[in-house]
Design a protein around this motif. Structure first.
Motif, PDB file in Angstrom:
ATOM      1  N   LEU A 263       0.868  -1.709  -0.280  1.00 57.21           N
ATOM      2  CA  LEU A 263      -0.139   0.176  -0.357  1.00 57.21           C
ATOM      3  C   LEU A 263       0.737   1.017  -0.410  1.00 57.21           C
ATOM      4  N   ARG A 265       0.122   5.374   1.134  1.00 50.65           N
ATOM      5  CA  ARG A 265      -0.250   6.046   1.897  1.00 50.65           C
ATOM      6  C   ARG A 265       0.480   7.262   2.688  1.00 50.65           C
ATOM      7  N   ASP A 294      -5.673   1.865  -4.703  1.00 48.93           N
ATOM      8  CA  ASP A 294      -5.145   0.775  -4.129  1.00 48.93           C
ATOM      9  C   ASP A 294      -5.590  -0.070  -5.042  1.00 48.93           C
TER      10      ASP A 294
END
Length: 448
Positions: A263, A265, A294
């Motif tokens: 991921l 972020r 995603d």
């Protein structure tokens, strides 16, 4: 909230992502992506990121000279962007041009040649030569520098247990691919099926990686062989594409069960440790719910021979010399954007079994145009496929008003087929012949 930040919570959301990529024929374009391997001209050594003559310094110089916007990670430039195109950095320092979506092959070829001219000019003071080959011909993987991208650090940790040649894929290989639009689900299915079915023929035409680690490797396309030993979860042929009724749902169901890499972020990369996207969508990861961005990222980490996102990407060709680079998108455009040609191309491979399709991949990796595909000579199939594509390009010229028609972009392929050999076969012959296994001669021959 932007679309990228919206939650993605169900199979139907994943399917809708694909559906949102549909576009009418009047809006169809072509994008070309091209990787190249850089070495220092005098020594043949691969180019590191660091230093006054490194890849990082070269990217900064290109950005200053040609008005590209640098993309930074941890303060280091890892890509450049401009006008819908990007120049990105691959794991071993290969540079990739991801071209802007363009309406004609003439435009995409002009873009490609301008890019290569720019890179050559700016590399001259660095003493760097760029090679038109599908794999690094000289260095073992352990001798290739690694680029400072967090995404690649995660992949380096995850992939080696999955495939014996995964690190070769990341650091030593180079490809050219083309990207295409689709109008609806049925059109997507027809195009992806045909692309997946014909990929072995195209791989044979463009096979160009017969030298690696400083010696002849026994393949016409070592790159194709490398991808077969990278990660069985996410690479190779997807045989469900050939089944009756193939749909967005089928591709989404497969992709949901492929383990994730990561991921992203706020600029931080969070390893997913092989969590399937389906589980992530249900339970989240590290407190983060699944979002559209995603799913988009995950789809870019799947590497079948033809890939579905909001476009269709065809991925089966080695990096080759200039004329053949421009021929690759022309070949696929003539096949995929003309319905009659798409049907005719599918007819060449329609009756092959799953085992024959798998055998064909290995056969063309080893033999290039000398291989057999489904019991037929690859060379014969390649000649038929090129003529089908040529007729498709002529038909598109009439429908779309492209004058002159773009079939002449196939002339370099026709010239290659006239030799009866793929580029890699010819390189191997010269390597053991008049070059006398001299890497300097190989570098000179393969230079852009």
């Amino acid at each position: 909230m932007t679309e990228a930040e919206q939650r993605i919570e169900s199979l139907e959301d994943c399917i809708e992502y694909f559906r949102s990529g549909e576009s009418p024929e009047s809006d169809w374009v072509v994008g070309t992506e091209h990787e190249k391997i850089g070495v220092y001209t005098e020594s043949g050594e691969r180019v590191p990121y660091e230093g006054e003559r490194g890849i990082g310094a070269l990217l900064h110089r290109i950005a200053r000279r040609d008005d590209w916007t640098p993309v930074l990670e941890s303060g280091q430039v890892i890509a450049l962007s401009k006008g819908g195109a990007s120049i990105t950095l691959e794991p071993g320092g290969q540079i990739e041009l991801s071209g802007a979506p363009l309406a004609t092959i003439r435009e995409t070829c002009r873009e490609f040649n301008a890019h290569v001219d720019l890179v050559i000019e700016e590399s001259r003071d660095f003493g760097i030569t760029w090679l038109a080959l599908g794999v690094d011909p000289i260095h073992a993987v352990g001798k290739i520098p690694r680029m400072p991208k967090k995404r690649y650090d995660i992949m380096r940790e995850y992939l080696p247990p999955r495939g014996a040649l995964a690190m070769d894929m990341m650091h030593a290989s180079a490809t050219v691919q083309a990207n295409f639009d689709f109008s609806d689900e049925a059109d997507m299915a027809t195009k992806l099926r045909t692309a997946m079915g014909c990929t072995a023929i195209v791989s044979a035409i463009f096979a160009n990686s017969s030298i690696s680690g400083g010696s002849e490797n026994g393949f016409a396309s070592k790159r194709v062989a490398i991808w077969r030993e990278t990660d069985p979860d996410r690479c190779g042929l997807l045989h469900f594409v050939f089944e009756e009724g193939f749909s967005y749902r089928d591709y989404a169901e497969w992709a949901l069960d492929v383990p994730m890499f990561m991921l992203v972020r706020g600029g931080d990369y969070i390893p997913a440790h092989g969590l399937p996207f389906r589980t992530f969508m249900k339970d989240g990861l590290a407190g983060h719910p699944a979002r559209v961005k995603d799913w988009d990222l995950h789809l870019t980490t799947l590497f079948p021979e033809a890939r579905l996102k909001r476009i269709i990407e065809v991925r089966g060709a080695d990096t080759v010399p200039r004329g053949l680079i421009c021929a690759l998108p022309a070949l696929w455009k003539g096949i995929l954007y003309d319905l009659d040609s798409c049907r005719a191309a599918w007819g060449l491979v329609e009756k092959m079994s799953s085992s024959e399709r798998e055998d064909a991949q290995l056969a063309v990796a080893r033999g290039g145009l000398a291989a057999e595909i489904g019991g037929r000579p690859a060379l014969d199939l390649a000649r038929e496929l090129v003529e089908i594509a040529g007729e498709g390009l002529k038909g598109l010229s009439t429908r779309w008003g492209i004058e002159p028609d773009e079939s002449h972009f196939l002339d370099p392929v026709r010239a290659q087929l006239a030799t009866g050999k793929s580029p890699g076969e010819i390189v191997a012959e010269r390597w053991r012949g008049d070059w006398k296994q001299d890497q300097t001669r190989l570098i000179e021959f393969a230079s852009y």
